[in-house]
Design a protein around this motif. Structure first.
Motif, PDB file in Angstrom:
ATOM      1  N   ALA A 161      53.803 -29.746 -24.070  1.00 38.10           N
ATOM      2  CA  ALA A 161      55.145 -28.937 -23.600  1.00 38.10           C
ATOM      3  C   ALA A 161      55.906 -29.813 -22.598  1.00 38.10           C
ATOM      4  O   ALA A 161      55.233 -30.143 -21.474  1.00 38.10           O
ATOM      5  CB  ALA A 161      54.412 -27.515 -23.168  1.00 38.10           C
ATOM      6  N   SER A 162      57.238 -29.753 -22.562  1.00 36.68           N
ATOM      7  CA  SER A 162      58.450 -29.951 -21.666  1.00 36.68           C
ATOM      8  C   SER A 162      58.410 -29.255 -20.618  1.00 36.68           C
ATOM      9  O   SER A 162      58.701 -28.127 -20.817  1.00 36.68           O
ATOM     10  CB  SER A 162      59.328 -30.755 -22.463  1.00 36.68           C
ATOM     11  OG  SER A 162      59.313 -31.637 -23.538  1.00 36.68           O
ATOM     12  N   TRP A 163      58.447 -29.853 -19.389  1.00 32.32           N
ATOM     13  CA  TRP A 163      58.939 -28.822 -18.177  1.00 32.32           C
ATOM     14  C   TRP A 163      60.346 -28.354 -18.256  1.00 32.32           C
ATOM     15  O   TRP A 163      61.221 -29.413 -18.315  1.00 32.32           O
ATOM     16  CB  TRP A 163      58.573 -29.607 -17.030  1.00 32.32           C
ATOM     17  CG  TRP A 163      58.141 -28.599 -16.111  1.00 32.32           C
ATOM     18  CD1 TRP A 163      58.989 -28.236 -14.947  1.00 32.32           C
ATOM     19  CD2 TRP A 163      56.876 -28.041 -15.596  1.00 32.32           C
ATOM     20  NE1 TRP A 163      58.868 -27.517 -14.041  1.00 32.32           N
ATOM     21  CE2 TRP A 163      57.207 -27.314 -14.485  1.00 32.32           C
ATOM     22  CE3 TRP A 163      55.678 -28.169 -16.063  1.00 32.32           C
ATOM     23  CZ2 TRP A 163      56.123 -26.508 -13.854  1.00 32.32           C
ATOM     24  CZ3 TRP A 163      54.905 -27.233 -15.510  1.00 32.32           C
ATOM     25  CH2 TRP A 163      54.843 -26.794 -14.256  1.00 32.32           C
ATOM     26  N   ILE A 164      60.414 -27.113 -18.135  1.00 30.16           N
ATOM     27  CA  ILE A 164      61.989 -26.788 -17.871  1.00 30.16           C
ATOM     28  C   ILE A 164      61.955 -26.135 -16.377  1.00 30.16           C
ATOM     29  O   ILE A 164      61.002 -25.381 -16.231  1.00 30.16           O
ATOM     30  CB  ILE A 164      62.219 -25.519 -18.911  1.00 30.16           C
ATOM     31  CG1 ILE A 164      62.399 -25.990 -20.298  1.00 30.16           C
ATOM     32  CG2 ILE A 164      63.417 -24.595 -18.327  1.00 30.16           C
ATOM     33  CD1 ILE A 164      62.531 -25.040 -21.369  1.00 30.16           C
ATOM     34  N   LYS A 165      62.889 -26.728 -15.664  1.00 31.73           N
ATOM     35  CA  LYS A 165      62.840 -26.268 -14.380  1.00 31.73           C
ATOM     36  C   LYS A 165      63.468 -24.798 -14.030  1.00 31.73           C
ATOM     37  O   LYS A 165      64.439 -24.571 -14.703  1.00 31.73           O
ATOM     38  CB  LYS A 165      63.653 -27.267 -13.470  1.00 31.73           C
ATOM     39  CG  LYS A 165      63.484 -27.145 -12.040  1.00 31.73           C
ATOM     40  CD  LYS A 165      64.136 -28.212 -11.214  1.00 31.73           C
ATOM     41  CE  LYS A 165      64.176 -27.991  -9.923  1.00 31.73           C
ATOM     42  NZ  LYS A 165      62.829 -28.242  -9.074  1.00 31.73           N
ATOM     43  N   ARG A 166      62.841 -23.990 -13.616  1.00 31.76           N
ATOM     44  CA  ARG A 166      63.406 -22.827 -13.239  1.00 31.76           C
ATOM     45  C   ARG A 166      62.960 -22.176 -11.937  1.00 31.76           C
ATOM     46  O   ARG A 166      62.003 -22.519 -11.415  1.00 31.76           O
ATOM     47  CB  ARG A 166      62.728 -21.522 -14.138  1.00 31.76           C
ATOM     48  CG  ARG A 166      63.189 -21.797 -15.682  1.00 31.76           C
ATOM     49  CD  ARG A 166      62.500 -20.605 -16.434  1.00 31.76           C
ATOM     50  NE  ARG A 166      63.267 -20.439 -17.921  1.00 31.76           N
ATOM     51  CZ  ARG A 166      62.949 -19.702 -18.770  1.00 31.76           C
ATOM     52  NH1 ARG A 166      62.271 -18.659 -18.504  1.00 31.76           N
ATOM     53  NH2 ARG A 166      63.625 -19.783 -19.706  1.00 31.76           N
ATOM     54  N   ARG A 167      63.823 -21.250 -11.208  1.00 32.77           N
ATOM     55  CA  ARG A 167      63.678 -20.738  -9.982  1.00 32.77           C
ATOM     56  C   ARG A 167      62.760 -19.567 -10.220  1.00 32.77           C
ATOM     57  O   ARG A 167      63.259 -18.641 -10.853  1.00 32.77           O
ATOM     58  CB  ARG A 167      64.833 -20.598  -9.245  1.00 32.77           C
ATOM     59  CG  ARG A 167      64.341 -20.087  -7.737  1.00 32.77           C
ATOM     60  CD  ARG A 167      65.849 -20.348  -7.102  1.00 32.77           C
ATOM     61  NE  ARG A 167      65.442 -20.147  -5.586  1.00 32.77           N
ATOM     62  CZ  ARG A 167      66.426 -20.120  -4.491  1.00 32.77           C
ATOM     63  NH1 ARG A 167      67.851 -20.539  -4.783  1.00 32.77           N
ATOM     64  NH2 ARG A 167      66.004 -20.025  -3.462  1.00 32.77           N
ATOM     65  N   VAL A 168      61.768 -19.540  -9.524  1.00 31.67           N
ATOM     66  CA  VAL A 168      60.684 -18.231  -9.762  1.00 31.67           C
ATOM     67  C   VAL A 168      60.309 -17.872  -8.437  1.00 31.67           C
ATOM     68  O   VAL A 168      59.705 -18.543  -7.669  1.00 31.67           O
ATOM     69  CB  VAL A 168      59.680 -18.566 -10.856  1.00 31.67           C
ATOM     70  CG1 VAL A 168      58.824 -17.441 -11.214  1.00 31.67           C
ATOM     71  CG2 VAL A 168      60.147 -18.927 -12.319  1.00 31.67           C
ATOM     72  N   LEU A 169      60.408 -16.709  -8.121  1.00 33.79           N
ATOM     73  CA  LEU A 169      59.905 -15.829  -6.879  1.00 33.79           C
ATOM     74  C   LEU A 169      58.976 -14.871  -7.190  1.00 33.79           C
ATOM     75  O   LEU A 169      59.361 -13.946  -7.793  1.00 33.79           O
ATOM     76  CB  LEU A 169      60.971 -15.559  -5.878  1.00 33.79           C
ATOM     77  CG  LEU A 169      62.077 -16.702  -5.508  1.00 33.79           C
ATOM     78  CD1 LEU A 169      63.117 -15.979  -4.808  1.00 33.79           C
ATOM     79  CD2 LEU A 169      61.177 -17.652  -4.531  1.00 33.79           C
ATOM     80  N   CYS A 170      57.667 -15.070  -7.096  1.00 32.74           N
ATOM     81  CA  CYS A 170      56.793 -14.040  -7.324  1.00 32.74           C
ATOM     82  C   CYS A 170      56.480 -13.313  -5.987  1.00 32.74           C
ATOM     83  O   CYS A 170      56.364 -13.919  -5.140  1.00 32.74           O
ATOM     84  CB  CYS A 170      55.412 -14.399  -8.216  1.00 32.74           C
ATOM     85  SG  CYS A 170      55.725 -15.505  -9.431  1.00 32.74           S
ATOM     86  N   GLY A 171      55.920 -11.899  -6.370  1.00 34.12           N
ATOM     87  CA  GLY A 171      55.577 -11.322  -5.243  1.00 34.12           C
ATOM     88  C   GLY A 171      56.410 -10.567  -4.299  1.00 34.12           C
ATOM     89  O   GLY A 171      57.171 -10.607  -3.477  1.00 34.12           O
TER      90      GLY A 171
END
Length: 171
Positions: A161-171
């Motif tokens: 799997a190739s990396w897709i950059k996403r902005r993720v904020l959990c919590g």
């Protein structure tokens, strides 16, 4: 008295080292499977042209890593049906220890997988296993999967799997 204790302890350590020497450096079994033996027992039956991964959030806002396997190209980071999706509810650093093995089913909540056809509802995984073999953060993740879905469909294969950059904020 002190000297005798020291000699006895030293002799015990030497004995343990000699007795256990054939075990040192031997990879441990994982889930009762020898390290060189494959955990995936089925022959591959699913082949996808593309695989994508990114950091994600678990349902309780903890860390996760998601994978999408599809024959379509990602458009602006979005994946359209049909696809096979796998989410592991662990951080990228946790799955970076290879091999990282995830089992589905049996009431274990370590992730989810779904098979989504072009039309209609997605099918949830009933049981299966995913083995993460190699992680290159921000670049790619390699692994194998063997999954059985609610309707009895089985999917087995490998992915890079190739990396897709996403902005993720959990919590």
């Amino acid at each position: 008295m002190y000297f005798r204790m020291l000699v006895i302890i030293l002799l015990m350590l030497i004995f343990c080292f000699v007795a256990c020497q054939d075990k040192i450096g031997t990879p441990a079994k994982v889930n009762n499977v020898e390290p060189q033996q494959s955990i995936i027992t089925e022959k591959p039956n699913s082949f996808y042209k593309n695989a994508y991964t990114w950091e994600d959030c678990a349902p309780w806002d903890g860390p996760a890593v998601s994978f999408y396997l599809t024959d379509k190209e990602a458009e602006k980071g979005e994946i359209k049906k049909p696809y096979l999706s796998i989410s592991i509810y662990r951080s990228i650093s946790q799955i970076s220890i290879q091999p990282f093995i995830v089992g589905f089913g049996g009431g274990v909540n370590v992730g989810i997988a779904s098979l989504c056809p072009d039309q209609g509802d997605c099918k949830l995984v009933k049981s299966g296993i995913v083995v993460i073999k190699k992680v290159v953060p921000s670049q790619s993740i390699e692994g194998d999967y063997q999954l059985e879905f609610e309707d009895g469909i089985k999917k087995t294969g490998s992915f890079q799997a190739s990396w897709i950059k996403r902005r993720v904020l959990c919590g």
